[in-house]
Design a protein around this motif. Sequence first.
Motif, PDB file in Angstrom:
ATOM      1  N   HIS A  11       0.843  -1.198   0.000  1.00 25.71           N
ATOM      2  CA  HIS A  11       0.000   0.000   0.000  1.00 25.71           C
ATOM      3  C   HIS A  11       0.875   1.244   0.000  1.00 25.71           C
ATOM      4  N   GLY A  12       0.653   2.102  -0.972  1.00 20.33           N
ATOM      5  CA  GLY A  12       1.404   3.353  -1.040  1.00 20.33           C
ATOM      6  C   GLY A  12       2.608   3.311  -1.953  1.00 20.33           C
ATOM      7  N   ASP A  13       3.229   2.130  -2.112  1.00 15.22           N
ATOM      8  CA  ASP A  13       4.379   2.088  -3.021  1.00 15.22           C
ATOM      9  C   ASP A  13       3.999   1.525  -4.389  1.00 15.22           C
ATOM     10  N   LYS A  14       3.078   0.554  -4.437  1.00 18.84           N
ATOM     11  CA  LYS A  14       2.645  -0.012  -5.716  1.00 18.84           C
ATOM     12  C   LYS A  14       1.154   0.213  -5.970  1.00 18.84           C
ATOM     13  N   ARG A  16      -2.629   2.276  -4.278  1.00 23.35           N
ATOM     14  CA  ARG A  16      -3.313   3.090  -3.271  1.00 23.35           C
ATOM     15  C   ARG A  16      -4.619   2.415  -2.844  1.00 23.35           C
ATOM     16  N   HIS A  17      -4.939   1.289  -3.508  1.00 20.03           N
ATOM     17  CA  HIS A  17      -6.204   0.614  -3.267  1.00 20.03           C
ATOM     18  C   HIS A  17      -5.985  -0.741  -2.590  1.00 20.03           C
ATOM     19  N   ILE A  18      -6.636  -0.930  -1.475  1.00 21.91           N
ATOM     20  CA  ILE A  18      -6.700  -2.234  -0.821  1.00 21.91           C
ATOM     21  C   ILE A  18      -8.144  -2.697  -0.974  1.00 21.91           C
ATOM     22  N   LEU A  22     -11.115  -7.202   2.229  1.00 26.40           N
ATOM     23  CA  LEU A  22     -10.144  -7.531   3.270  1.00 26.40           C
ATOM     24  C   LEU A  22     -10.620  -6.993   4.618  1.00 26.40           C
ATOM     25  N   PHE A  23     -10.949  -5.711   4.652  1.00 20.25           N
ATOM     26  CA  PHE A  23     -11.422  -5.087   5.889  1.00 20.25           C
ATOM     27  C   PHE A  23     -12.771  -5.660   6.314  1.00 20.25           C
ATOM     28  N   GLU A  24     -13.674  -5.813   5.343  1.00 25.41           N
ATOM     29  CA  GLU A  24     -15.023  -6.321   5.632  1.00 25.41           C
ATOM     30  C   GLU A  24     -14.971  -7.719   6.225  1.00 25.41           C
ATOM     31  N   SER A 135      -0.975 -12.426  -1.667  1.00 24.31           N
ATOM     32  CA  SER A 135      -1.142 -10.970  -1.683  1.00 24.31           C
ATOM     33  C   SER A 135      -2.551 -10.609  -2.148  1.00 24.31           C
ATOM     34  N   PRO A 136      -3.217  -9.667  -1.448  1.00 27.35           N
ATOM     35  CA  PRO A 136      -4.539  -9.229  -1.899  1.00 27.35           C
ATOM     36  C   PRO A 136      -4.477  -8.209  -3.028  1.00 27.35           C
TER      37      PRO A 136
END
Length: 164
Positions: A11-14, A16-18, A22-24, A135-136
């Motif tokens: 996140h942030g280097d490759k 900006r979207h997760i 995953l969170f849900e 990896s997600p």
Amino acid sequence: MLVGVVSDTHHGDKTRHIPSILFEKFEDEGVDLIIHAGDITSRELFERLKEIAPVVAVRGNADHLQLPEEKIIDAGDLRIGVTHGDQFLGLNSQVLGYKALEMGVDVLIFGHTHRYFHDERIFHGRRIILLNPGSPTFPRMGSAGFALMRINGAEVRVKRIKLW
């Protein structure tokens, strides 16, 4: 105890979207702990995961956060070792098993390959569980995803969550 296991989010280097799943999934399932096996690469994502449950994270080869290279935690009747795995050459169960023995753990969680891997073996008379959640965001040779690990005493059940 239910553990959410993720790695190689970058996140942030490759990206900006997760993926929101995953969170849900971590929230809906009520995880008690989240383990991130490196290359989290953003304080923002680390803080977002901490809103869901306590987070154990290790430093990956792309991380600039102040994180330990390895971590050992106790969960149920098990000791879990967490490392990124960039020091290993691929998914060699024997090498990974010896790393688990060296760390004195029953479960070794690692990342780096961006590939899901789950194996259970007997090494020197000891049961060792190896888990790479993949990896997600940037899967290699498989689906994007993460894992849920249910621990009940010394029993472990792993469920892979595929994003496609």
